[in-house]
Write a protein that holds these residues in place. Structure first.
Motif, short mmCIF file in Angstrom:
data_model
loop_
_atom_site.label_atom_id
_atom_site.label_comp_id
_atom_site.label_asym_id
_atom_site.label_seq_id
_atom_site.Cartn_x
_atom_site.Cartn_y
_atom_site.Cartn_z
N UNK A 1 2.47 -3.62 0.01
CA UNK A 1 2.13 -3.32 -1.38
C UNK A 1 3.37 -2.80 -2.10
N UNK B 1 10.40 4.42 -10.72
CA UNK B 1 10.26 4.66 -9.28
C UNK B 1 9.42 3.53 -8.70
N UNK C 1 1.13 6.16 -9.83
CA UNK C 1 1.54 4.90 -9.22
C UNK C 1 0.52 3.81 -9.53
N UNK D 1 0.86 -1.69 5.27
CA UNK D 1 -0.44 -1.32 5.82
C UNK D 1 -0.81 -2.28 6.93
N UNK E 1 -0.33 0.01 -8.20
CA UNK E 1 -0.02 -0.84 -7.06
C UNK E 1 -0.20 -2.31 -7.38
N UNK F 1 4.90 -0.06 0.31
CA UNK F 1 4.08 0.46 1.39
C UNK F 1 3.69 -0.68 2.33
N UNK G 1 -3.51 3.22 7.84
CA UNK G 1 -3.23 3.72 6.49
C UNK G 1 -1.94 3.11 5.93
N UNK G 2 -1.82 3.02 4.61
CA UNK G 2 -0.54 2.58 4.03
C UNK G 2 0.55 3.61 4.31
N UNK H 1 14.81 4.01 -6.90
CA UNK H 1 14.70 4.58 -8.24
C UNK H 1 15.59 3.77 -9.16
N UNK I 1 4.78 4.45 3.52
CA UNK I 1 5.99 4.12 2.77
C UNK I 1 7.06 3.58 3.71
#
Lengths: 113, 115
Positions: free
Chosen positions: A89, A32, A101, A38, A103, A36, A43-44, A51, A46
Motif C-alpha cells: 500500500x 510524506x 494518511x 501486508x 492510502x 506499507x 498487519x501492515x 518526505x 512500514x
C-alpha cells in the motif's frame, strides 16, 4: 481532500526480477509518502517512506522515488524473492490541520519461484 | 506483549448485538487510529485520537462509537451493525499526529463478521 491512486492492482514477477508499483496523489501540499507491506493474515508494516524534500530513498533492495511536479511516487523492489509476495500500500498525507494518511487501494505482488 | 495489540481477533455478531473492540499500544505513542479494511478497497481511516482527544471522524456512521480513556487504550463500540460492516478493523498508533505524521504501527486487526 487527498486522492491516492495505485497501479497495478496485481503484479506477478519471476524471482530475481524487479517490481515497480506506482502511485499518484492529488494534493500538492502532501509531503510524506510511506509504503506499507501486508503479508497474508498479518498487519501492515512500514517498509520505507519518503518526505518531499528528497527525490529518492533506498534501503537495500527497496527504493522509493518521488516526482513532486508530476505528483507521483513509485516503489522499486530489485532482486525479488518469494518472501516479497504480499500486498503493498502506498499512502500520502492530507493537507490541512488534520494531516491524515490516505492510502492507495493496494497491489498484490506475487513472486514466482 | 509489545507493540499494538487488539482483542478480540475474530468476532461474529448479529445485527442487533452490541460489542466492543479493544486496542492497546505499548509504545508510548500519542496518537491512535481506527481503520476499516474491506476486500479490494483502500484502508479507510475512521477515527483519530491525538493525546486522547478525538481530532477526526471521517463521516463514520453513528453505529460506530470510539472511546479513548487514555493514551494507551482505544475502543470501538459497535451496535446495530449492517452486513456491509463486515471487515478487518485495524488499530494503529504513532508518536505524533498533526501537524507531523510519523510511522504508524498497526495492530493485528479484528476480523468482524456481521450476520
Amino acid at each position: 481532500g487527498e486522492n491516492v491512486e495505485q497501479h497495478p492492482s496485481t503484479l506477478s514477477v519471476q524471482e530475481g526480477d524487479s517490481a515497480v508499483i506506482k502511485c499518484t496523489y492529488s494534493d500538492s501540499a502532501s509531503n510524506y509518502f510511506p509504503w506499507y507491506k501486508q503479508e497474508l493474515g498479518k498487519r501492515p508494516q512500514l517498509i520505507i517512506d519518503i518526505r518531499s524534500n528528497v527525490g529518492e530513498k533506498k534501503d537495500q533492495r527497496i527504493a522509493v522515488t518521488l516526482n513532486k511536479t508530476a505528483k507521483h511516487f513509485s516503489l522499486h523492489i530489485t532482486e525479488t524473492q518469494p518472501e516479497d509476495s504480499a500486498v503493498y500500500f502506498c499512502a500520502a498525507i492530507t493537507s490541512g490541520s488534520a494531516r491524515q494518511l490516505t492510502f492507495g487501494s493496494g497491489t498484490q505482488l506475487t513472486v514466482l519461484p | 506483549e509489545t507493540g499494538v495489540t487488539q482483542t478480540p481477533r475474530h468476532l461474529v455478531m448479529g445485527m442487533t448485538n452490541k460489542k466492543s473492540l479493544k486496542c492497546e499500544q505499548h509504545l508510548g505513542h500519542n496518537a491512535m487510529y481506527w481503520y476499516k479494511q474491506s476486500a479490494k478497497k483502500p484502508l479507510e481511516l475512521m477515527f483519530v485520537y491525538n493525546f486522547k482527544e478525538q481530532t477526526e471522524n471521517n463521516s463514520v456512521p453513528s453505529r460506530f462509537s470510539p472511546e479513548c480513556p487514555n493514551s494507551s487504550h482505544l475502543f470501538l463500540h459497535l451496535h446495530t451493525l449492517q452486513p456491509e460492516d463486515s471487515a478487518l478493523y485495524l488499530c494503529a498508533s504513532s508518536q505524533e499526529a498533526a501537524p507531523r505524521v510519523d510511522e504508524q504501527y498497526f495492530g493485528p486487526g479484528t476480523r468482524l463478521t456481521v450476520t
